[in-house]
Scaffold this motif. Structure first.
Motif, PDB file in Angstrom:
ATOM      1  N   GLU A 211      -0.830  -2.323 -10.487  1.00  0.00           N
ATOM      2  CA  GLU A 211       0.162  -1.490 -11.094  1.00  0.00           C
ATOM      3  C   GLU A 211      -0.261  -1.265 -12.451  1.00  0.00           C
ATOM      4  OE1 GLU A 211       4.343  -2.645 -10.748  1.00  0.00           O
ATOM      5  OE2 GLU A 211       3.583  -4.221  -9.466  1.00  0.00           O
ATOM      6  N   ALA A 212      -0.998  -2.220 -13.203  1.00  0.00           N
ATOM      7  CA  ALA A 212      -1.588  -1.854 -14.780  1.00  0.00           C
ATOM      8  C   ALA A 212      -2.597  -1.015 -14.547  1.00  0.00           C
ATOM      9  CB  ALA A 212      -1.952  -3.225 -15.453  1.00  0.00           C
ATOM     10  N   TRP A 213      -3.513  -1.056 -13.343  1.00  0.00           N
ATOM     11  CA  TRP A 213      -4.664  -0.172 -13.315  1.00  0.00           C
ATOM     12  C   TRP A 213      -4.252   1.087 -13.030  1.00  0.00           C
ATOM     13  CZ3 TRP A 213      -6.457   2.887  -9.447  1.00  0.00           C
ATOM     14  CH2 TRP A 213      -7.795   3.105  -9.547  1.00  0.00           C
ATOM     15  N   LEU A 214      -3.131   1.371 -12.148  1.00  0.00           N
ATOM     16  CA  LEU A 214      -2.857   2.745 -11.663  1.00  0.00           C
ATOM     17  C   LEU A 214      -2.168   3.246 -12.952  1.00  0.00           C
ATOM     18  CD1 LEU A 214      -2.578   4.329  -9.137  1.00  0.00           C
ATOM     19  CD2 LEU A 214      -0.271   3.696  -9.050  1.00  0.00           C
ATOM     20  N   ARG A 215      -1.225   2.656 -13.753  1.00  0.00           N
ATOM     21  CA  ARG A 215      -0.647   3.260 -15.226  1.00  0.00           C
ATOM     22  C   ARG A 215      -1.958   3.740 -15.911  1.00  0.00           C
ATOM     23  NH1 ARG A 215       2.924  -0.929 -14.597  1.00  0.00           N
ATOM     24  NH2 ARG A 215       1.619  -2.321 -16.418  1.00  0.00           N
TER      25      ARG A 215
ATOM     26  N   ALA B 200       3.815   5.458  -5.445  1.00  0.00           N
ATOM     27  CA  ALA B 200       3.567   5.361  -6.922  1.00  0.00           C
ATOM     28  C   ALA B 200       2.574   6.404  -7.607  1.00  0.00           C
ATOM     29  CB  ALA B 200       3.288   4.012  -7.591  1.00  0.00           C
ATOM     30  N   GLU B 201       1.494   6.663  -6.806  1.00  0.00           N
ATOM     31  CA  GLU B 201       0.256   7.611  -7.159  1.00  0.00           C
ATOM     32  C   GLU B 201       0.679   8.909  -6.983  1.00  0.00           C
ATOM     33  OE1 GLU B 201      -4.283   8.477  -6.442  1.00  0.00           O
ATOM     34  OE2 GLU B 201      -3.162   7.171  -4.988  1.00  0.00           O
ATOM     35  N   ARG B 202       1.390   9.432  -6.103  1.00  0.00           N
ATOM     36  CA  ARG B 202       2.052  10.631  -6.159  1.00  0.00           C
ATOM     37  C   ARG B 202       3.158  10.965  -7.241  1.00  0.00           C
ATOM     38  NH1 ARG B 202       2.511   9.309  -0.734  1.00  0.00           N
ATOM     39  NH2 ARG B 202       4.748   8.892  -0.844  1.00  0.00           N
ATOM     40  N   ILE B 203       3.833  10.146  -7.656  1.00  0.00           N
ATOM     41  CA  ILE B 203       4.680  10.173  -8.729  1.00  0.00           C
ATOM     42  C   ILE B 203       3.885  10.268  -9.980  1.00  0.00           C
ATOM     43  CG2 ILE B 203       6.803   9.082 -10.368  1.00  0.00           C
ATOM     44  CD1 ILE B 203       7.474   7.930  -7.711  1.00  0.00           C
ATOM     45  N   ALA B 204       2.779   9.672  -9.973  1.00  0.00           N
ATOM     46  CA  ALA B 204       1.905   9.324 -11.240  1.00  0.00           C
ATOM     47  C   ALA B 204       0.980  10.884 -11.620  1.00  0.00           C
ATOM     48  CB  ALA B 204       0.905   8.354 -11.139  1.00  0.00           C
ATOM     49  N   ILE B 205       0.832  11.240 -10.424  1.00  0.00           N
ATOM     50  CA  ILE B 205      -0.026  12.636 -10.461  1.00  0.00           C
ATOM     51  C   ILE B 205       1.110  13.609 -10.977  1.00  0.00           C
ATOM     52  CG2 ILE B 205      -1.195  14.480  -9.123  1.00  0.00           C
ATOM     53  CD1 ILE B 205      -2.163  12.253  -7.224  1.00  0.00           C
ATOM     54  N   ARG B 206       1.888  13.913 -10.258  1.00  0.00           N
ATOM     55  CA  ARG B 206       3.067  14.647 -10.868  1.00  0.00           C
ATOM     56  C   ARG B 206       3.307  14.603 -12.469  1.00  0.00           C
ATOM     57  NH1 ARG B 206       6.718  13.410  -7.542  1.00  0.00           N
ATOM     58  NH2 ARG B 206       5.974  15.010  -6.032  1.00  0.00           N
TER      59      ARG B 206
ATOM     60  N   THR C  89       0.737  -1.361  -0.285  1.00  0.00           N
ATOM     61  CA  THR C  89      -0.073   0.099   0.099  1.00  0.00           C
ATOM     62  C   THR C  89       0.671   1.309  -0.143  1.00  0.00           C
ATOM     63  OG1 THR C  89      -1.847  -1.200   1.119  1.00  0.00           O
ATOM     64  CG2 THR C  89      -1.965   1.182   1.193  1.00  0.00           C
ATOM     65  N   THR C  90       1.897   1.289   0.689  1.00  0.00           N
ATOM     66  CA  THR C  90       2.818   2.384   0.877  1.00  0.00           C
ATOM     67  C   THR C  90       3.542   2.628  -0.295  1.00  0.00           C
ATOM     68  OG1 THR C  90       4.363   1.084   1.820  1.00  0.00           O
ATOM     69  CG2 THR C  90       3.350   2.269   3.302  1.00  0.00           C
ATOM     70  N   ASP C  91       3.986   1.631  -1.238  1.00  0.00           N
ATOM     71  CA  ASP C  91       4.464   1.701  -2.448  1.00  0.00           C
ATOM     72  C   ASP C  91       3.457   2.209  -3.652  1.00  0.00           C
ATOM     73  OD1 ASP C  91       6.825   0.701  -1.426  1.00  0.00           O
ATOM     74  OD2 ASP C  91       6.381  -1.161  -2.165  1.00  0.00           O
TER      75      ASP C  91
END
Length: 393
Positions: A66-70, A9-15, A3-5
């Protein structure tokens, strides 16, 4: 992934997403909308199951996080529903709801010119993300959003409550707007329309703005931004570069051999020097101009139609299925095409006239056109309302 990862990853993805949006837009995302993107994260609103690729293969957040988040944080649309909610398993899937590409979301929010305290009506709640962004800037109690699909509306309302959004979610026909909370300062549609519903104009204040994706049966392309006047009319220009799903009550489901062409039809034969791809190819400005003039005409292409001497065939037909034309290419000629026409209208003649008008006026793009809506109907214009676009038919 832990979850922490995933959170990191979401913060990086938003940026990265905001960077991609800034690269694509003419101007950077305004500070208020950038703050909204961080405080109202897209991942909190996209469905647990999405559909990827041309085949719309299911991708579940639980099984492939991971695929979903991408996919969620790519600068692209994400299909969130198929077949109006009736997933047919391995059968044919047709996208029926999606989360729009972030670049077009923020472009439309910029065009809408929303400020704190303005009342906003959104047509097409979808995932609820756009309503969440609007609520963040306009303020609690100022956003009403209408969704025709009761399941999507309920899911969006749940997400908005969970994320602290105070938007009022209504299940209903977006074409009717929502009179109970009118009048509005802004109205934005997240589905395209072929005709602007009259209730939208009636429910927006004088000086208010209506922003909607636009399409014709010819092409889905363009944004329409209108200002409402104190006489109950609305008028404004188009701009290019958008493609949205059509409002459900304006859909047509037509097929050439099921609905239009009959065995007993005896078409007239002629020839044309206008290449079919001039009006149906990569020149989207040409297609947009065809659609504005031929408001009830659609087309489809048939490659290798199993006809001797015909490599490809372009069909054009009216939405009432009473007139059609077929334009044949033999695969070799570059200056003459065979035309077959049937019905009370000579559709290819109309196409030729529409194309000639567009060429005569220096091949204008969508940004040179506009639309005016009055109690009597709609009229398209070129550059100014006193220069009407000719309508075929």
């Amino acid at each position: 992934m832990k979850t922490t990862d995933l959170a990191a990853a979401e913060r990086i993805a938003i940026r990265e997403l905001l960077g991609a949006v800034n690269d694509e837009m003419e101007a950077s995302v305004a500070p208020e909308w950038e703050r909204a993107a961080w405080d109202v994260p897209r991942a909190a609103f996209v469905a647990e199951r999405i559909y990827l690729g041309d085949e719309l293969e299911p991708c579940d957040r639980a099984n492939a996080p991971e695929a979903w988040l991408r996919a969620v944080y790519a600068n692209d649309s994400v299909v969130t529903q198929v077949n109006d909610g009736a997933d047919l398993g391995d059968g044919d899937r047709r996208a029926s709801s999606s989360a729009s590409a972030p670049s077009i979301v923020f472009r439309m929010l910029h065009m809408l010119d929303v400020r704190a305290g303005l009342k906003v009506l959104e047509i097409g709640t979808g995932t609820g993300w756009n309503a969440g962004l609007l609520n963040h800037v306009a303020g609690p109690g100022n956003v009403t959003t209408v969704e025709v699909d009761s399941k999507l509306a309920a899911e969006a309302a749940k997400r908005l409550r969970r994320e602290g959004g105070a938007a009022h979610v209504v299940t209903g026909d977006g074409a009717e707007g929502y009179a109970a909370n009118a009048p509005y300062d802004r109205l934005v549609s997240t589905c395209s329309v072929r005709s602007v519903p009259r209730p939208w104009v009636d429910q927006v204040k004088a000086g208010g703005v209506i922003l909607t994706p636009w399409e014709s049966p010819w092409i889905c392309y363009g944004l329409l931004r209108m200002t409402v006047d104190d006489m109950g009319c609305a008028s404004g220009p188009f701009s290019p570069y958008s493609a949205f799903m059509l409002m459900r009550n304006q859909r047509t489901d037509l097929r050439i051999f099921r609905d239009v062409v009959r065995d007993d039809h005896q078409p007239d034969e002629s020839t044309t020097s206008l290449p079919p791809w001039r009006v149906t190819g990569d020149d989207l400005a040409a297609q947009f101009a065809m659609g504005l003039q031929l408001r009830d005409v659609w087309w489809t292409r048939q490659d290798d139609p199993d006809v001797d001497g015909v490599a490809s065939r372009l069909w054009v037909a009216t939405t009432d299925a009473t007139s059609w034309a077929a334009i044949d290419w033999d695969g070799e000629s570059d200056d003459r095409w065979t035309v077959w026409q049937h019905g009370p209208r000579r559709l290819w003649n109309e196409v030729e006239a529409a194309h000639a008008w567009w060429v005569l006026h220096d091949r204008p793009g969508p940004e040179r056109f506009g639309l005016t809506v009055t109690a009597k109907g709609e009229s398209a214009w070129l550059e100014t309302p006193d220069r009407p676009v000719p309508a075929a038919g």
